[in-house]
Enzyme design. Structure first.
Site, PDB file in Angstrom:
ATOM      1  N   LYS A  53      45.691  35.877  41.277  1.00  0.00           N
ATOM      2  CA  LYS A  53      45.896  35.240  42.578  1.00  0.00           C
ATOM      3  C   LYS A  53      45.488  36.193  43.709  1.00  0.00           C
ATOM      4  O   LYS A  53      44.876  35.780  44.695  1.00  0.00           O
ATOM      5  CB  LYS A  53      47.370  34.820  42.733  1.00  0.00           C
ATOM      6  CG  LYS A  53      47.733  33.630  41.856  1.00  0.00           C
ATOM      7  CD  LYS A  53      49.241  33.404  41.734  1.00  0.00           C
ATOM      8  CE  LYS A  53      49.509  32.332  40.675  1.00  0.00           C
ATOM      9  NZ  LYS A  53      50.936  32.148  40.362  1.00  0.00           N
ATOM     10  N   GLN A  97      56.667  34.109  41.861  1.00  0.00           N
ATOM     11  CA  GLN A  97      56.095  34.012  40.515  1.00  0.00           C
ATOM     12  C   GLN A  97      57.210  33.727  39.506  1.00  0.00           C
ATOM     13  O   GLN A  97      58.179  34.469  39.427  1.00  0.00           O
ATOM     14  CB  GLN A  97      55.356  35.320  40.170  1.00  0.00           C
ATOM     15  CG  GLN A  97      54.634  35.285  38.844  1.00  0.00           C
ATOM     16  CD  GLN A  97      53.510  34.234  38.799  1.00  0.00           C
ATOM     17  OE1 GLN A  97      52.734  34.090  39.745  1.00  0.00           O
ATOM     18  NE2 GLN A  97      53.427  33.486  37.711  1.00  0.00           N
ATOM     19  N   ASP A 120      53.359  26.446  46.520  1.00  0.00           N
ATOM     20  CA  ASP A 120      53.357  25.952  45.138  1.00  0.00           C
ATOM     21  C   ASP A 120      53.751  24.467  45.085  1.00  0.00           C
ATOM     22  O   ASP A 120      53.556  23.815  44.065  1.00  0.00           O
ATOM     23  CB  ASP A 120      54.374  26.750  44.293  1.00  0.00           C
ATOM     24  CG  ASP A 120      53.708  27.836  43.459  1.00  0.00           C
ATOM     25  OD1 ASP A 120      52.491  27.717  43.191  1.00  0.00           O
ATOM     26  OD2 ASP A 120      54.402  28.796  43.082  1.00  0.00           O
TER      27      ASP A 120
END
Ligand code: NAP
Length: 286
Positions: A53, A97, A120
């Site tokens: 990422k 994460q 997200d």
């Protein structure tokens, strides 16, 4: 023979477009979009996802900072960081994460992220927005799957779509997105009976169950489109593989994705696009 839809190629085209848009936006708004990543512990998979990422964000001109904590960090410390990032108007996106260690309550942490910065698309506000068809941030993997289908102009409306997997981050939102595009959708899970009969009726079959090479050729309709979301390790070869037995399934399909190089790159691409959208929205509000 199935046409392979390359997520690597599509993501590369979209990232190039995004990079150009960011160059222009930076001139207008005087700063680049910024993504904050919270990483706890040293799980090999998580470290590698975050690295991917970071690399992708920098390629398109998104500033990215990773806050890396030891796995004995307190829940309170993570909460305090999220609250401060929520208030920081130079931060556009916040990503935690997953998974988090057991002593940190995942839901509590996700709920704390400002929905406007939840790139997200996991916050209940954004989940509800999808279900109510309100404007919100869409989760990256399902969004990437729809983009893959659209890239080949694969008709969704009126088609039988079968989604194998019902997780909150992949199967369920993807099923809703396919329904919103007027597919007739069936969601399958670990308790589904006669799974192969259901999958064999699918014009569009999405495998998102996390079981290596689970979808066999006898489970697939001739001419179907098959999208493989799974990321698994093949026990024999130790290589990455999907949920679809690609070698045997591919000849029966009209379109299919591969692992790696299919959905994975699109997930990252959509994360970057979501960060850019959150950045633009921040300026629209001020
Ligand atoms: P998950 O939370 O473990 O959910 C798996 C789902 O599959 C569950 O709904 C489960 O049913 C269902 N399932 C398990 N075994 C089954 C079986 N034998 N038959 C039918 N359904 C079955 O997994 P996830 O987070 O959605 O991820 C799924 C896969 O996608 C994993 O391999 C993951 O690594 C991958 N993934 C890839 C990306 C990407 O960017 N490409 C992103 C996210 C995830 P129950 O609900 O009944 O337990």
């Amino acid at each position: 023979m199935g046409i392979v839809i390359s997520g690597t190629k599509l993501a590369s085209i979209r990232k190039e477009r995004l990079k150009e848009a960011i160059i222009e936006a930076k001139m207008k708004y005087d700063r680049a979009p910024k993504l904050a990543v919270i990483l706890v512990g040293n799980d090999v998979g998580s470290l590698s996802y975050v690295k991917g990422k970071e690399k992708a964000a920098l390629e398109v001109g998104i500033d990215i900072t990773t806050y890396h904590y030891n796995d004995d960090v307190s829940e309170k410390e993570i909460e305090d960081k999220i609250i401060s990032l929520n208030y920081d108007n130079k931060v556009d996106g916040i990503l935690v994460q997953l998974p988090l260690p057991n002593h940190i309550k995942q839901d509590k942490i996700i709920d704390l992220i400002s929905p406007l910065k939840d790139v997200d698309g996991f916050h209940p506000y954004n989940v509800a927005s999808l279900y109510l068809k309100h404007e919100g941030i869409l989760p990256c993997t399902p969004k990437g799957v729809i983009a893959l289908l659209d890239s080949k102009n694969i008709q969704i409306e009126g088609k039988r779509a079968v989604v194998v997997g019902r997780s909150n981050i992949v199967g369920m939102p993807l099923a809703k997105m396919l329904l919103d595009r007027n597919a007739t959708v069936t969601i399958c899970h670990s308790k589904t009976k006669n799974l192969e009969q259901i999958t064999s009726e699918a014009d569009i079959l999405i495998a998102c169950l996390g079981k290596p090479k689970f979808i066999k050729e006898y489970m697939v309709k001739e001419g179907a489109t098959v999208i493989d979301v799974g990321i698994n390790r093949d026990k024999e070869t130790n290589k990455l593989c999907g949920d679809v037995d690609f070698i045997n399934v591919e000849p029966k399909t009209s379109y299919i994705t591969k692992v790696p190089g299919g959905v994975g790159p699109m997930t990252i691409c959509c994360l970057l696009e979501n960060t850019y959208i959150a950045y633009l929205n921040q300026f629209k509000r001020s």
